[in-house]
Motif scaffolding. Structure first.
Motif, PDB file in Angstrom:
ATOM      1  N   ILE A  57       0.838  -1.205   0.000  1.00 21.13           N
ATOM      2  CA  ILE A  57       0.000   0.000   0.000  1.00 21.13           C
ATOM      3  C   ILE A  57       0.868   1.248   0.000  1.00 21.13           C
ATOM      4  N   GLN A  58       1.956   1.198   0.803  1.00 21.86           N
ATOM      5  CA  GLN A  58       2.849   2.368   0.861  1.00 21.86           C
ATOM      6  C   GLN A  58       3.564   2.591  -0.459  1.00 21.86           C
ATOM      7  N   ILE A  59       3.857   1.501  -1.180  1.00 24.67           N
ATOM      8  CA  ILE A  59       4.484   1.653  -2.484  1.00 24.67           C
ATOM      9  C   ILE A  59       3.523   2.371  -3.440  1.00 24.67           C
ATOM     10  N   TYR A  60       2.251   2.006  -3.375  1.00 22.83           N
ATOM     11  CA  TYR A  60       1.257   2.718  -4.191  1.00 22.83           C
ATOM     12  C   TYR A  60       1.182   4.180  -3.797  1.00 22.83           C
ATOM     13  N   ARG A  61       1.125   4.413  -2.501  1.00 22.10           N
ATOM     14  CA  ARG A  61       0.883   5.760  -2.010  1.00 22.10           C
ATOM     15  C   ARG A  61       2.063   6.696  -2.298  1.00 22.10           C
ATOM     16  N   HIS A  62       3.279   6.199  -2.091  1.00 28.74           N
ATOM     17  CA  HIS A  62       4.432   7.095  -2.214  1.00 28.74           C
ATOM     18  C   HIS A  62       5.096   7.031  -3.583  1.00 28.74           C
ATOM     19  N   LEU A  63       4.894   5.945  -4.302  1.00 24.94           N
ATOM     20  CA  LEU A  63       5.627   5.796  -5.560  1.00 24.94           C
ATOM     21  C   LEU A  63       4.692   5.774  -6.776  1.00 24.94           C
ATOM     22  N   ILE A  64       3.767   4.825  -6.819  1.00 20.61           N
ATOM     23  CA  ILE A  64       3.039   4.601  -8.060  1.00 20.61           C
ATOM     24  C   ILE A  64       2.023   5.698  -8.351  1.00 20.61           C
ATOM     25  N   ILE A  65       1.192   5.996  -7.376  1.00 19.27           N
ATOM     26  CA  ILE A  65       0.158   7.009  -7.611  1.00 19.27           C
ATOM     27  C   ILE A  65       0.764   8.378  -7.947  1.00 19.27           C
ATOM     28  N   PRO A  66       1.722   8.869  -7.155  1.00 22.21           N
ATOM     29  CA  PRO A  66       2.299  10.175  -7.514  1.00 22.21           C
ATOM     30  C   PRO A  66       2.976  10.176  -8.880  1.00 22.21           C
ATOM     31  N   ALA A  67       3.515   9.037  -9.291  1.00 19.63           N
ATOM     32  CA  ALA A  67       4.180   8.991 -10.590  1.00 19.63           C
ATOM     33  C   ALA A  67       3.164   9.015 -11.726  1.00 19.63           C
ATOM     34  N   VAL A  68       2.037   8.369 -11.510  1.00 21.56           N
ATOM     35  CA  VAL A  68       1.035   8.260 -12.561  1.00 21.56           C
ATOM     36  C   VAL A  68       0.197   9.537 -12.670  1.00 21.56           C
ATOM     37  N   PHE A  69      -0.030  10.167 -11.538  1.00 23.86           N
ATOM     38  CA  PHE A  69      -0.990  11.263 -11.466  1.00 23.86           C
ATOM     39  C   PHE A  69      -0.832  12.368 -12.517  1.00 23.86           C
ATOM     40  N   PRO A  70       0.350  12.969 -12.666  1.00 21.29           N
ATOM     41  CA  PRO A  70       0.460  14.050 -13.655  1.00 21.29           C
ATOM     42  C   PRO A  70       0.207  13.573 -15.083  1.00 21.29           C
ATOM     43  N   LYS A  71       0.623  12.362 -15.386  1.00 25.80           N
ATOM     44  CA  LYS A  71       0.394  11.848 -16.735  1.00 25.80           C
ATOM     45  C   LYS A  71      -1.087  11.617 -16.964  1.00 25.80           C
ATOM     46  N   LEU A  72      -1.757  11.238 -15.889  1.00 24.80           N
ATOM     47  CA  LEU A  72      -3.200  11.050 -15.946  1.00 24.80           C
ATOM     48  C   LEU A  72      -3.900  12.368 -16.267  1.00 24.80           C
ATOM     49  N   LEU A  73      -3.425  13.440 -15.640  1.00 25.03           N
ATOM     50  CA  LEU A  73      -4.020  14.745 -15.906  1.00 25.03           C
ATOM     51  C   LEU A  73      -3.844  15.112 -17.367  1.00 25.03           C
ATOM     52  N   THR A  74      -2.652  14.860 -17.895  1.00 22.50           N
ATOM     53  CA  THR A  74      -2.404  15.159 -19.302  1.00 22.50           C
ATOM     54  C   THR A  74      -3.357  14.370 -20.197  1.00 22.50           C
ATOM     55  N   SER A  75      -3.530  13.082 -19.877  1.00 20.81           N
ATOM     56  CA  SER A  75      -4.386  12.289 -20.743  1.00 20.81           C
ATOM     57  C   SER A  75      -5.848  12.700 -20.577  1.00 20.81           C
ATOM     58  N   LEU A  76      -6.206  13.187 -19.402  1.00 23.97           N
ATOM     59  CA  LEU A  76      -7.562  13.711 -19.220  1.00 23.97           C
ATOM     60  C   LEU A  76      -7.779  14.942 -20.085  1.00 23.97           C
ATOM     61  N   ARG A  77      -6.778  15.815 -20.117  1.00 18.20           N
ATOM     62  CA  ARG A  77      -6.879  17.019 -20.945  1.00 18.20           C
ATOM     63  C   ARG A  77      -7.205  16.650 -22.381  1.00 18.20           C
ATOM     64  N   ILE A  78      -6.457  15.676 -22.885  1.00 16.57           N
ATOM     65  CA  ILE A  78      -6.660  15.274 -24.276  1.00 16.57           C
ATOM     66  C   ILE A  78      -8.031  14.625 -24.450  1.00 16.57           C
ATOM     67  N   SER A  79      -8.353  13.698 -23.563  1.00 17.31           N
ATOM     68  CA  SER A  79      -9.570  12.933 -23.806  1.00 17.31           C
ATOM     69  C   SER A  79     -10.837  13.727 -23.508  1.00 17.31           C
ATOM     70  N   ILE A  80     -10.735  14.739 -22.658  1.00 15.47           N
ATOM     71  CA  ILE A  80     -11.942  15.520 -22.402  1.00 15.47           C
ATOM     72  C   ILE A  80     -12.292  16.376 -23.614  1.00 15.47           C
ATOM     73  N   GLY A  81     -11.289  16.875 -24.295  1.00 14.79           N
ATOM     74  CA  GLY A  81     -11.550  17.583 -25.559  1.00 14.79           C
ATOM     75  C   GLY A  81     -12.323  16.691 -26.517  1.00 14.79           C
ATOM     76  N   THR A  82     -11.828  15.472 -26.685  1.00 14.69           N
ATOM     77  CA  THR A  82     -12.506  14.524 -27.568  1.00 14.69           C
ATOM     78  C   THR A  82     -13.917  14.234 -27.075  1.00 14.69           C
ATOM     79  N   SER A  83     -14.040  14.046 -25.767  1.00  8.79           N
ATOM     80  CA  SER A  83     -15.344  13.608 -25.277  1.00  8.79           C
ATOM     81  C   SER A  83     -16.399  14.701 -25.421  1.00  8.79           C
ATOM     82  N   ILE A  84     -15.998  15.961 -25.315  1.00 13.42           N
ATOM     83  CA  ILE A  84     -16.977  17.032 -25.537  1.00 13.42           C
ATOM     84  C   ILE A  84     -17.464  16.998 -26.985  1.00 13.42           C
ATOM     85  N   ALA A  85     -16.518  16.809 -27.894  1.00 12.87           N
ATOM     86  CA  ALA A  85     -16.889  16.749 -29.309  1.00 12.87           C
ATOM     87  C   ALA A  85     -17.826  15.579 -29.583  1.00 12.87           C
TER      88      ALA A  85
END
Ligand SMILES: Nc1ncnc2c1ncn2[C@@H]1O[C@H](COP(=O)(O)OP(=O)(O)OP(=O)(O)O)[C@@H](O)[C@H]1O
Ligand SMILES: [Mg+2]
Lengths: 255, 246
Positions: free
Chosen positions: A160-188
């Motif tokens: 759980i600590q590996i997720y909390r301190h390593l995996i989630i923080p590493a994934v999070f910003p990339k997730l935001l980027t992919s949300l930016r892209i996919s939300i544009g598409t989804s509105i269209a």
């Protein structure tokens, strides 16, 4: 100095340029097809107090539900595949086959299976965003160096600590980027989907205004979509600023 | 303190450590030196409990190693700092993970940061640090958990000569003041001689130990300015070359 000011007020600056273009087109064509910006903006503020707000909220609701479902499914599957290369080998080819298909082609089928209402529209947007989030999550987990795992394990971290301190923080910003892209598409896509079997949603509002040859209302609706997008993008920016300060520093470094 | 018996380690089918035996005494230091790819890091990960031996045993205080032994500190080749955490949060991570009280964490982390002279950097992110500063932070992080065994993987290889010597002095001081058993992997001969009470020379291939040298001059901070230092460096160099020629 001037450059700094521009970046600080970039939203205002961007709106100004678009307004200028809009006025220019309005005067060049001299037709009701392109109504003048100030009349449209005035109409927008009148309508937003009433029915336009409802249409926008319905669309926002559909997008939000779809985003939440895709985040839950996309992140769990993405994390699982990213951490388990064995399964990734077998499942990835399937994902790559499905990923590029224009999902909008499935709308008729979805409408038959899930009915004409909200469900089919939400599912359509979900399957569009889902792939983006899944692939992004998987790749950012895969991109984590072995050393980081070693280093956090050597500090005694459990799963759980590996997720909390390593995996989630590493994934999070990339997730935001992919949300930016996919939300544009989804509105269209939503705009398109809302032309079928619904009387609510910003897509319906715009096409309905068009059918009634009310161009001012139609443009007010378009304005509403762009504000909706702006709102969502700003929200994502805010999240990034608050939670991923380090990403900004890294971007600075690369410049 | 550390006993390695008939150790074999593999990645999949390829054997990286081939039958190693080694004893390292409590409160002593051991420098492991060898050419690139000979299995130094792998051996260290084994001692850290991160990679499992294929066969043989690694005992620490007569117990087989297990993952996350509470008092083993590990400093990795590329520092292993988390880019999304500030210096302070990186250094406190070991204590946070162990579930210490906030107050104790605050006290310990501040103390270690001051000792290593990096307190002013506490709010920075790793990307805002120089190589030497990152190294100090990685050392600080390993020290917060008060280890009795500290493992370091080529800690100073990417630093300039002056920073490297400063940090070597620092490590020597830490070792002396805290009674820490130190195992250090390096491919720098001078470093091995300065920091290694015993110097273990590994071979070109197959992860074997070629020689174990006792270093009687270990512990002298002024060692670099003495001719004995160069004598031992020369001895190590010749042993390594002999291996190469064969
Ligand atoms: N995850 C892995 N899978 C397969 N082989 C590996 C893996 N990691 C390392 N190896 C191989 O094991 C051998 C020993 O690697 P190791 O990292 O222990 O060497 P090293 O002595 O630390 O080298 P260096 O001085 O370059 O750091 C190398 O030949 C390397 O190619
Ligand atoms: Mg190595």
């Amino acid at each position: 100095m001037i450059f700094k000011k521009i970046t600080k007020y970039k939203t205002i600056y961007g709106s100004l340029i678009i307004l200028i273009f809009w006025y220019a087109l309005h005067f060049i064509f001299k037709s009701t097809i392109i109504p003048s910006p100030h009349i449209t903006i005035y109409e927008f503020f009148i309508l937003i107090k009433g029915k336009l707000l409802i249409h926008i909220l319905v669309s926002l609701f559909r997008i939000l539900i779809a985003v939440i479902i895709s985040l839950i499914i996309g992140m769990s599957v993405g994390l699982f595949l990213g951490l388990n290369k064995k399964y990734d080998k077998y499942i990835s080819p399937m994902i790559y086959l499905l990923y590029p298909i224009p999902k909008i082609a499935f709308l008729p089928i979805l409408m038959i299976i899930f009915g004409l209402g909200n469900t089919s529209k939400i599912i359509l947007i979900t399957i569009i965003i889902l792939f983006q989030i899944l692939v992004t999550t998987r790749d950012s987990v895969k991109g984590l160096s072995k050393e980081l795992f070693y280093s956090i394990k050597s500090l005694g971290a459990n799963k759980i600590q590996i997720y909390r301190h390593l995996i989630i923080p590493a994934v999070f910003p990339k997730l935001l980027t992919s949300l930016r892209i996919s939300i544009g598409t989804s509105i269209a896509v939503l705009f398109f989907a809302e032309n079928f079997a619904t009387r609510y949603g910003i897509g319906y509002f715009i096409m309905d205004s068009w059918a009634r040859v009310d161009y001012i209302q139609m443009f007010a609706g378009i304005l509403a979509i762009s504000f909706l997008g702006l709102l969502i993008f700003k929200l994502i920016d805010l999240l990034e600023d608050k939670l991923c300060k380090w990403i900004k520093l890294e971007k600075l470094e690369q410049k | 303190m550390v006993k390695i018996k008939n150790l074999i380690m593999k990645y999949g089918n390829s054997t990286v450590i081939k039958n190693i035996n080694l004893n390292i005494n409590k409160n002593s230091t051991c420098a492991i030196i060898g050419p690139s790819g000979c299995g130094k890091s792998t051996l260290l990960y084994g001692i850290a409990g991160i990679l499992k031996p294929f066969s043989g045993e690694i005992l620490i205080n007569n117990f087989p190693v297990k993952e996350n032994r509470k008092k083993t500190g590990l400093i990795l080749q590329n520092y292993g700092l988390l880019p999304w955490k500030t210096v302070w949060n990186n250094v406190s991570l070991g204590l946070t993970i162990r579930g210490y009280h906030k107050k104790d964490i605050q006290y310990n982390v501040d103390k270690v940061l001051r000792e290593l002279d990096v307190y002013d950097l506490k709010d920075r992110y790793p990307i805002e640090l120089s190589g030497g500063q990152r190294q100090r932070i990685a050392i600080a992080r390993a020290l917060t958990i008060s280890p009795d065994l500290l493992l370091m993987d080529e800690p100073f290889s990417s630093l300039d000569a002056i920073s490297r010597e400063n940090l070597q002095n620092l490590i020597l001081k830490i070792h002396k003041e805290n009674n820490i058993t130190l195992i250090l992997v390096t491919h720098n001969i001078e470093e091995a001689v300065f920091l290694g009470q015993t110097i273990v020379i590994m071979g070109q291939k197959f992860g074997e130990i070629k020689n174990i040298i006792n270093n009687p001059y270990f512990g002298d901070e002024e060692l670099r300015y003495k001719s004995d230092y160069y004598k031992i460096c020369m001895e190590v160099r010749q042993l390594m070359r002999k291996d190469e020629i064969k």
